[in-house]
Design a protein around this motif. Structure first.
Motif, PDB file in Angstrom:
ATOM      1  N   GLN A 114       0.801  -1.214   0.000  1.00  0.00           N
ATOM      2  CA  GLN A 114       0.000   0.000   0.000  1.00  0.00           C
ATOM      3  C   GLN A 114       0.841   1.275   0.000  1.00  0.00           C
ATOM      4  N   LEU A 115       2.030   1.247   0.590  1.00  0.00           N
ATOM      5  CA  LEU A 115       2.866   2.438   0.614  1.00  0.00           C
ATOM      6  C   LEU A 115       3.820   2.497  -0.569  1.00  0.00           C
ATOM      7  N   THR A 116       4.666   1.478  -0.706  1.00  0.00           N
ATOM      8  CA  THR A 116       5.702   1.545  -1.735  1.00  0.00           C
ATOM      9  C   THR A 116       5.126   1.493  -3.150  1.00  0.00           C
ATOM     10  N   THR A 117       4.083   0.700  -3.356  1.00  0.00           N
ATOM     11  CA  THR A 117       3.481   0.636  -4.694  1.00  0.00           C
ATOM     12  C   THR A 117       2.844   1.963  -5.068  1.00  0.00           C
ATOM     13  N   ARG A 118       2.146   2.579  -4.142  1.00  0.00           N
ATOM     14  CA  ARG A 118       1.460   3.836  -4.440  1.00  0.00           C
ATOM     15  C   ARG A 118       2.436   5.008  -4.590  1.00  0.00           C
ATOM     16  N   GLU A 119       3.673   4.833  -4.103  1.00  0.00           N
ATOM     17  CA  GLU A 119       4.694   5.869  -4.277  1.00  0.00           C
ATOM     18  C   GLU A 119       5.517   5.668  -5.549  1.00  0.00           C
ATOM     19  N   ASP A 120       5.333   4.536  -6.217  1.00  0.00           N
ATOM     20  CA  ASP A 120       6.081   4.235  -7.429  1.00  0.00           C
ATOM     21  C   ASP A 120       5.705   5.237  -8.535  1.00  0.00           C
ATOM     22  N   PRO A 121       6.692   5.819  -9.237  1.00  0.00           N
ATOM     23  CA  PRO A 121       6.369   6.773 -10.312  1.00  0.00           C
ATOM     24  C   PRO A 121       5.438   6.201 -11.368  1.00  0.00           C
TER      25      PRO A 121
END
Length: 283
Positions: A256-263
């Protein structure tokens, strides 16, 4: 700094030929059109000419402006509403009524659960018309899926004793216990609070990855569509058409965090938002 580019794949023309060495897709919608004739007035065209395909084991989402016909599309695919033109194919065979191996999960899950039945009996209901299973075998299978959706220990509870998120887990377990090849989900988390929605998104992905069902998921939430899916189909305003097919190039498992921060996530979300905004501006 190099810019990350979203890889977009243009929709293929339909209908598609199926050669001898080609396996048909799990689900294919060919030039589907749906009109409604009110008691008075002109016909209402909900679906213009919708075409797309879903391969076996994929997680595919459909997004579009409110009222563009997404729920109508799922009902036609499920065989609950006859299209005015076009075809729906499951394993290459035309759908003319509710097909075996396909389940539609409605948004109003609390209305689909039977208040007089416990969690165990609600989930077991999905097996009760299956011949060759004894009551202990059905109970054992129901308990397995109750545990899979994280409700072990709540088998004897009734729906009205559970939170909204827990009720939705019961509805998902009852759908999955039938071991469908294709599960259609109509805005299943739309009425839940944000934290419960996030929790169920991840629970659904874990179930999908372990059971490898094919999921066609309708949502108004663009971020949810990108986070969950292998590809996203964007619909126009009514009468609906597929205006773009977007392949989501994000690694799994997702977070939920790292995927949604992916460009790539941010760019896909922005692109879909721009597409829908342009459609809404035309209305």
């Amino acid at each position: 700094m190099a810019r990350t580019r979203l890889r977009l794949k243009a929709p293929r023309p339909f209908p598609l030929p199926v050669g001898r060495d080609r396996v048909p897709p799990m689900l294919e919608v060919r030039e589907l059109r749906k009109e409604f004739q009110p008691l008075s007035g002109q016909p209402v065209v909900a679906l213009g000419s919708v075409s797309f395909r879903v391969e076996s084991g994929q997680f595919v989402s459909i997004v579009g402006p409110s009222g563009c016909g997404k729920s109508t599309l799922l009902q036609c695919i499920a065989g609950l509403s006859r299209p005015s033109a076009g075809r729906v194919l499951l394993h290459g065979r035309e759908v003319t009524g509710p097909p075996e191996g396909l389940i539609l999960l409605f948004q109003e899950y609390n209305k689909s659960l039977m208040a007089w039945r416990s969690v165990l009996r609600n989930v077991r209901f999905g097996l009760e018309n299956r011949s060759g299973m004894s009551r202990p075998e059905m109970d054992a299978e129901a308990r397995r899926y109750i545990e899979l959706v994280g409700l072990k220990g709540f088998e004897a509870h009734y729906p009205w004793e559970l939170s909204g998120g827990m009720q939705q887990r019961v509805a998902i377990a009852r759908a999955l216990v039938r071991r469908p090849e294709v599960m259609l989900m109509d805005e299943p988390f739309g009425s839940l609070d944000a934290l419960t929605r996030i929790e169920l998104e991840d629970a659904l992905l874990r179930l999908w990855e372990s059971l490898r069902a094919t999921i066609l998921f309708v949502t108004h939430d663009i971020e949810e569509a990108v986070y969950l899916s292998d590809r996203v189909y964007v619909l126009s305003c009514r009468p609906a058409l597929v205006i773009e097919e977007i392949e989501v190039k994000l690694e799994r498992p997702r977070h939920q965090l790292t995927t949604r921060e992916d460009p790539r996530f941010i760019q896909a979300r922005r692109h879909i938002f721009e597409l829908i905004s342009k459609e809404m501006a035309k209305a």
